[in-house]
Design a protein around this motif. Structure first.
Motif, mmCIF file in Angstrom:
data_model
loop_
_atom_site.group_PDB
_atom_site.id
_atom_site.type_symbol
_atom_site.label_atom_id
_atom_site.label_comp_id
_atom_site.label_asym_id
_atom_site.label_seq_id
_atom_site.Cartn_x
_atom_site.Cartn_y
_atom_site.Cartn_z
ATOM 1 N N ILE A 28 35.165 -44.644 4.682
ATOM 2 C CA ILE A 28 35.881 -43.888 5.723
ATOM 3 C C ILE A 28 34.901 -43.030 6.517
ATOM 4 C CG2 ILE A 28 37.564 -42.045 6.120
ATOM 5 C CD1 ILE A 28 39.084 -43.146 3.634
ATOM 6 N N THR A 29 34.038 -42.320 5.807
ATOM 7 C CA THR A 29 33.050 -41.467 6.458
ATOM 8 C C THR A 29 32.093 -42.298 7.311
ATOM 9 O OG1 THR A 29 33.200 -39.892 4.633
ATOM 10 C CG2 THR A 29 31.280 -39.703 6.067
ATOM 11 N N GLY A 30 31.645 -43.410 6.772
ATOM 12 C CA GLY A 30 30.717 -44.270 7.497
ATOM 13 C C GLY A 30 31.295 -44.811 8.789
ATOM 14 N N VAL A 31 32.520 -45.280 8.738
ATOM 15 C CA VAL A 31 33.161 -45.806 9.948
ATOM 16 C C VAL A 31 33.305 -44.698 10.984
ATOM 17 C CG1 VAL A 31 35.331 -46.761 10.863
ATOM 18 C CG2 VAL A 31 34.328 -47.716 8.785
ATOM 19 N N GLY A 32 33.703 -43.516 10.551
ATOM 20 C CA GLY A 32 33.855 -42.397 11.476
ATOM 21 C C GLY A 32 32.548 -41.980 12.116
ATOM 22 N N ILE A 33 31.495 -41.882 11.323
ATOM 23 C CA ILE A 33 30.183 -41.498 11.855
ATOM 24 C C ILE A 33 29.673 -42.572 12.821
ATOM 25 C CG2 ILE A 33 27.740 -41.165 11.256
ATOM 26 C CD1 ILE A 33 28.715 -39.751 8.706
ATOM 27 N N TYR A 34 29.841 -43.827 12.464
ATOM 28 C CA TYR A 34 29.407 -44.922 13.328
ATOM 29 C C TYR A 34 30.073 -44.814 14.702
ATOM 30 C CZ TYR A 34 28.874 -49.607 15.218
ATOM 31 O OH TYR A 34 28.593 -50.665 16.041
ATOM 32 N N TYR A 35 31.393 -44.633 14.698
ATOM 33 C CA TYR A 35 32.105 -44.570 15.974
ATOM 34 C C TYR A 35 31.820 -43.278 16.733
ATOM 35 C CZ TYR A 35 34.392 -48.997 15.327
ATOM 36 O OH TYR A 35 34.622 -50.332 15.190
ATOM 37 N N ALA A 36 31.512 -42.200 16.044
ATOM 38 C CA ALA A 36 31.125 -40.961 16.731
ATOM 39 C C ALA A 36 29.811 -41.166 17.482
ATOM 40 C CB ALA A 36 31.004 -39.818 15.724
#
Length: 160
Positions: free
Chosen positions: A43-51
């Motif tokens: 979840i954190t990885g996907v969010g950071i990637y899209y940020a």
């Protein structure tokens, strides 16, 4: 849009998803099984990637590695702080037995408590954020393996 606004939006989004996921695990009684925290990294990885992707799309050719890196770090650190605060409130006020159930899996010789548990949650989140941000920035940084990149590198060496 500034990188702070992007970090705030994605950081809050990540933390909300982490809290929802934790509450879903809690509803089915799996929140004391540490193996399920692997999904937190996803979840954190996907969010950071899209940020970072959103920030790069906003800046276009003015995108700088350092600013993209800070966007990823700020996003992940904010999400970690919010989730850690929620985790502390949950463990101390909502489900008082949760911390004891989770800590029973740890070695009994150590003096463990809620403070140590919150510290571990925060460190895991910060470490995940740092590693994922460094990894994703490799995807988003400009390559110097192009003619323009090589020209940029040689011009810096000559001016030094």
């Amino acid at each position: 849009m500034k990188n702070k606004a992007i970090s705030l939006r994605y950081g809050f989004g990540i933390s909300i998803l982490l809290i929802i996921y934790f509450l879903l695990l809690s509803a089915v009684g799996l929140h004391t099984k540490p193996i399920f925290s692997l999904v937190n990294g996803l979840i954190t990885g996907v969010g950071i990637y899209y940020a970072i992707k959103s920030y790069r799309a906003h800046k276009k050719e003015k995108f700088k590695y350092q600013k993209g890196f800070m966007t990823g770090l700020t996003t992940g650190f904010l999400a970690t702080l919010i989730f850690t605060v929620f985790f502390g409130i949950y463990a101390s006020n909502i489900d008082n037995d949760f911390a004891n159930d989770l800590l029973n899996n740890w070695e009994a010789d150590y003096s463990t408590g809620l403070g140590l548990l919150l510290f571990v949650v925060a460190v895991m989140g910060f470490a995940t954020t740092l590693v994922l941000t460094l990894s994703f920035m490799q995807l988003f940084k400009d390559s110097w393996n192009t003619k323009a990149g090589k020209k940029h590198t040689f011009s810096e060496e000559k001016s030094s």
